[in-house]
Design a protein around this motif. Structure first.
Motif: not given
Length: 434
Positions: A246-247, A260-261, A306-307, A335-337
């Motif tokens: 996914l974008d 995060k992370d 980042v995904r 999250s975005l990680g």
């Protein structure tokens, strides 16, 4: 001897807490549903467990020494205290308060009449709605989940699920963060339940809750006991691949999705926090400390990526009907990680179901990211340390509060130790791979 006693008392307190939780379940859930000999046997179990709690409590109080009674009056007074303690253990759990200045882990049970009244006043429920069935479902260590059936609703299907906040101190999550994300994921075609209504006001029914589509299937497995089913493993690979394809640019307006992370600085900060929690709430196990040392050494070894990641992927959060995966649940930790976070979290589970490379082939075919194997190793250990230290902290806090919930008990008595065993095996494999 002094070291042994220092260690003995908190361990006895922990065992007493586990036993009291078992008594509560027998008293409030099991015995009322039984009759005849099974009910009598359940009563006997309550008596035995209560007696064990009292014996262990006395052992802790006396430092392992037998009690001494200077006179008969002293012995009689002790017998009276025993009877009072036994009665307290066997009594149904009452409302409890936490130590001053700490949030209370109050159970927010859902009352059928209050829920029906709420739904009738809501436009999607309507004045003609009738609540036919409400049942609390098994599981739920951070949220309470209920299955319900309604009739004659204005704009709701008959079969629904409610996820309701229990308490947010220990994992800092709420169903409020899930609603918007689930709506988006449902539109993309991912197998997630469609959200119908979010109530963010805790005054409505005691805590925020989310009304969701009730999908077919049952929980496919547990954290350490996934189904031995390759088709389900590969079906999950497809879902994770779709998720990571996914974008993330289209998710920037979601206030609950933080990055995060991912960066070296973020990871270093988290590892320092993990170590502090381990030092406070855990014994100094070589597996846990060794994993932290390895993570510190390799924290900047790989590129940032980042995904959108789930954060708690496993078959305890998957529904299935036979060989068909019907839903991926519990997105509270999304999250975005780094995509390797989900892959590392899953690896030990998947290797109990199929070949890891076969899983990756299905993942990549669905759009998944080609991650450095070293990054997957890093996030495998990172995720395991994260879960272990969370279980250690939450277990000790809930014990301190004397929180009564069998899911908390399982986390403390089973999941925590099993997580350490898994971490030890993972660290050995990573060191072997070099």
């Amino acid at each position: 001897m002094e070291r042994a006693q220092t260690y003995l008392v908190p361990e006895i307190e922990a065992v007493c807490w586990l036993l009291r939780n078992s008594v509560d379940v027998l008293q409030t859930s099991i015995r009322p549903a039984l009759a005849g000999l099974p009910a009598a046997h359940a009563t006997r179990c309550v008596e035995v467990l209560a007696a064990a709690v009292d014996q262990l409590t006395r052992l802790a109080e006396n430092g392992g020494e037998p009690p001494v009674f200077p006179a008969l009056a002293d012995e009689l007074a002790d017998i009276d205290r025993i009877q009072e303690r036994l009665a307290a253990v066997k009594a149904p759990p009452a409302a409890r308060t936490s130590p001053a200045g700490q949030e209370s882990p109050v159970r927010h049970d859902l009352e059928a009449e209050e829920l029906e009244s709420y739904l009738r006043e809501h436009p999607r429920g309507g004045a003609n709605l009738r609540l036919h069935h409400l049942e609390r479902m098994a599981g739920g260590r951070s949220k309470s989940t209920y299955a319900l059936t309604v009739h004659d609703a204005a704009d709701l299907p008959s079969d629904l699920v409610i996820r309701k906040d229990q308490e947010t101190l220990l994992n800092n999550t709420s169903v409020v963060s899930e609603a918007k994300l689930l709506e988006r994921l449902h539109r993309t075609g991912l197998k997630v339940p469609q959200p119908f209504h979010l109530e963010s006001d805790p005054e409505a029914l005691g805590s925020p809750f989310l009304i969701l589509q009730r999908l077919g299937g049952t929980t496919a497995g547990e954290v350490f006991d996934p189904p031995r089913n390759e088709r389900l493993a590969l079906a999950l690979a497809e879902q994770v691949g779709l998720l990571h394809s996914l974008d993330v640019g289209g998710l920037a307006d979601d206030p609950f999705l933080v990055t995060k992370d991912v960066t070296g600085d973020q990871l270093c900060e988290q590892l320092a926090a993990f170590r502090a929690t381990v030092n406070e709430f855990s014994e100094p196990y070589p597996s846990v400390l060794g994993a932290l040392d390895w993570l510190d050494e390799h924290v900047r070894d790989f590129d940032e990526e980042v995904r959108l990641v789930h954060g708690d992927l496993g078959f305890h959060n998957v529904l299935a009907e036979g060989d068909e995966l019907t839903a991926v649940l519990d997105w509270e930790l999304a999250s975005l990680g780094h995509p390797a976070r989900d892959l590392g979290y899953l690896r030990s589970t998947i290797e109990m179901m199929t070949d890891w490379d076969k899983f990756l082939d299905a993942y990549h075919a669905s759009g998944g990211v080609r991650c450095d194997p070293h990054a997957v190793d890093f996030y495998m250990l990172f995720s395991s340390v994260w879960l272990y230290q969370h279980l250690a902290r939450s277990g000790r806090m809930r014990l301190k509060w004397d929180a009564r919930n069998i899911e908390y008990t399982i986390s403390f008595a089973v999941l925590g130790p099993n997580m350490r065993y898994r971490l030890a095996r993972q660290l050995d494999g990573v060191l072997t791979r070099g």
